[in-house]
Design a protein around this motif. Structure first.
Motif, short mmCIF file in Angstrom:
data_model
loop_
_atom_site.label_atom_id
_atom_site.label_comp_id
_atom_site.label_asym_id
_atom_site.label_seq_id
_atom_site.Cartn_x
_atom_site.Cartn_y
_atom_site.Cartn_z
N PHE A 10 0.83 -1.21 0.00
CA PHE A 10 0.00 0.00 0.00
C PHE A 10 0.86 1.25 0.00
CE2 PHE A 10 -1.73 3.47 2.58
CZ PHE A 10 -2.84 3.81 1.84
N GLY A 11 1.83 1.34 0.93
CA GLY A 11 2.65 2.54 1.04
C GLY A 11 3.43 2.83 -0.23
N GLU A 12 3.99 1.79 -0.81
CA GLU A 12 4.78 1.98 -2.04
C GLU A 12 3.89 2.44 -3.18
OE1 GLU A 12 7.98 -0.53 -4.79
OE2 GLU A 12 6.98 -1.48 -3.07
N ARG A 13 2.71 1.83 -3.32
CA ARG A 13 1.80 2.24 -4.39
C ARG A 13 1.31 3.67 -4.15
NH1 ARG A 13 0.12 -3.07 -3.65
NH2 ARG A 13 -1.68 -2.47 -2.39
N ALA A 195 -5.28 22.98 -1.32
CA ALA A 195 -6.42 22.07 -1.15
C ALA A 195 -6.47 21.07 -2.29
CB ALA A 195 -7.71 22.87 -1.07
N ALA A 196 -6.19 21.54 -3.50
CA ALA A 196 -6.19 20.64 -4.66
C ALA A 196 -5.12 19.57 -4.50
CB ALA A 196 -5.95 21.44 -5.95
N ALA A 197 -3.94 19.95 -4.03
CA ALA A 197 -2.85 19.00 -3.81
C ALA A 197 -3.24 17.98 -2.73
CB ALA A 197 -1.57 19.73 -3.41
N ALA A 198 -3.87 18.46 -1.67
CA ALA A 198 -4.30 17.56 -0.59
C ALA A 198 -5.31 16.53 -1.11
CB ALA A 198 -4.89 18.36 0.56
N ALA A 199 -6.21 16.98 -1.97
CA ALA A 199 -7.19 16.06 -2.54
C ALA A 199 -6.52 15.01 -3.42
CB ALA A 199 -8.23 16.84 -3.34
N LEU A 200 -5.51 15.41 -4.18
CA LEU A 200 -4.77 14.44 -5.00
C LEU A 200 -4.11 13.39 -4.11
CD1 LEU A 200 -2.98 16.72 -7.65
CD2 LEU A 200 -5.00 15.29 -7.99
N ILE A 201 -3.60 13.82 -2.97
CA ILE A 201 -2.96 12.89 -2.02
C ILE A 201 -3.96 11.84 -1.55
CG2 ILE A 201 -1.99 12.71 0.31
CD1 ILE A 201 -0.71 15.50 -0.24
N LEU A 202 -5.18 12.28 -1.20
CA LEU A 202 -6.19 11.34 -0.72
C LEU A 202 -6.72 10.46 -1.84
CD1 LEU A 202 -7.14 11.12 2.24
CD2 LEU A 202 -5.94 13.24 1.74
N GLN A 203 -6.81 11.00 -3.05
CA GLN A 203 -7.20 10.16 -4.19
C GLN A 203 -6.16 9.07 -4.42
OE1 GLN A 203 -7.97 13.43 -7.19
NE2 GLN A 203 -9.73 12.11 -7.62
N ALA A 204 -4.89 9.43 -4.29
CA ALA A 204 -3.83 8.44 -4.47
C ALA A 204 -3.91 7.36 -3.41
CB ALA A 204 -2.46 9.13 -4.43
N ALA A 205 -4.23 7.73 -2.18
CA ALA A 205 -4.36 6.74 -1.10
C ALA A 205 -5.48 5.76 -1.40
CB ALA A 205 -4.60 7.45 0.23
N ALA A 206 -6.61 6.28 -1.88
CA ALA A 206 -7.74 5.39 -2.19
C ALA A 206 -7.37 4.43 -3.32
CB ALA A 206 -8.96 6.22 -2.57
N ALA A 207 -6.70 4.94 -4.33
CA ALA A 207 -6.31 4.09 -5.46
C ALA A 207 -5.27 3.06 -5.05
CB ALA A 207 -5.79 4.94 -6.62
N ALA A 208 -4.40 3.42 -4.10
CA ALA A 208 -3.31 2.54 -3.68
C ALA A 208 -3.81 1.31 -2.94
CB ALA A 208 -2.33 3.30 -2.79
N TYR A 209 -5.04 1.32 -2.48
CA TYR A 209 -5.58 0.15 -1.80
C TYR A 209 -5.61 -1.05 -2.74
CZ TYR A 209 -8.53 -2.88 0.98
OH TYR A 209 -9.01 -3.95 1.70
N ARG A 210 -5.83 -0.77 -4.01
CA ARG A 210 -5.93 -1.86 -5.00
C ARG A 210 -4.57 -2.16 -5.61
NH1 ARG A 210 -10.77 -0.24 -8.95
NH2 ARG A 210 -9.57 -1.71 -10.24
N ALA A 211 -4.28 -3.43 -5.75
CA ALA A 211 -2.98 -3.84 -6.29
C ALA A 211 -2.77 -3.37 -7.71
CB ALA A 211 -2.84 -5.36 -6.21
N ASP A 212 -3.88 -3.19 -8.48
CA ASP A 212 -3.72 -2.76 -9.87
C ASP A 212 -3.60 -1.24 -9.99
OD1 ASP A 212 -6.32 -2.16 -9.15
OD2 ASP A 212 -7.24 -2.92 -10.99
N SER A 213 -3.67 -0.52 -8.84
CA SER A 213 -3.44 0.94 -8.80
C SER A 213 -4.14 1.66 -9.96
CB SER A 213 -1.94 1.24 -8.82
OG SER A 213 -1.28 0.65 -7.73
#
Length: 225
Positions: A10-13, A195-213
């Protein structure tokens, strides 16, 4: 309360997806800052990510904590106000677990701690047109979802959606903190780049949950001219 450990890698993705999203939208973030600040936000973000990548390549961290610490150090060395604030934010997230990957509850607590640190040092509240407008609803949403036994994947996705909604709402606000506060009404109609950058960070976290990113939808960020 159910508390699942986030999946291996997760962290790496997450770090990879953050790099990808920021570098892909660096020009858009710089344009937003040019319209509401001094225009150096995109360059500062890029510099921070380059330093973080160098830290990772040099240290080769093998854990979530090591990766997020490398990212934190990259941002802490950045000029301006947002760089150090993001650095402290990532530092809190790095500290949220002693395990190879955090549990969903640990990640949620790390996000809330990061938000509290940003607010303490940035002296910003929701409605001030800063990164807090994206981070606060995301932290609140994730804590509520995880606290009620929600699955990690859906909870992270809901937090990301809340962050995007919060960032999008900054277009209607007049800034009370940061460079944009100097120009008042002239910044109305412009998304806050932090705020836009922070949202990108959270979007990346949600996507990182999945192995196919899966690719992150950044269409909401739009284009500026």
């Amino acid at each position: 309360m159910r508390d699942e450990t986030l999946p291996p890698g997760f962290g790496e993705r997450w770090v990879h997806l953050m790099f990808e999203a920021f570098l892909d939208r660096a020009d858009a973030l710089a344009d937003l800052d040019r319209l509401a600040g001094d225009g150096d936000f995109g360059a500062n973000i890029t510099a921070a990510l380059n330093r973080a990548r160098t830290n990772i390549d040099t240290d080769r961290p093998g854990s979530y904590t090591g990766l997020l610490t490398a990212v934190s150090r990259g941002f802490l060395g950045t000029g301006g106000t947002s760089g150090p604030l993001f650095g402290m934010f990532f530092r809190e997230l790095a500290r949220c677990t002693a395990n190879p990957e955090p549990t969903a509850a640990e990640f949620s607590r790390g996000l809330s701690a990061g938000l509290a640190t940003v607010q303490r040092y940035g002296e910003a509240e929701v409605g001030h047109k800063t990164m807090v407008d994206a981070l606060a609803p995301a932290a609140e949403t994730l804590a509520a979802r995880i606290g009620s036994g929600g699955a990690a994947a859906e909870s992270l996705a809901a937090a990301a959606d809340a962050a995007v909604a919060g960032a999008s709402n900054t277009a209607s606000l007049v800034a009370e903190r940061g460079r944009a506060s100097y120009i008042g009404e002239l910044a109305r109609g412009v998304l806050d780049p932090g705020a836009a950058a922070a949202a990108l960070i959270l979007q990346a976290a949600a996507a990182a949950y999945r192995a196919d990113s899966p690719a992150i939808d950044t269409g909401w960020l739009g284009t500026t001219g």
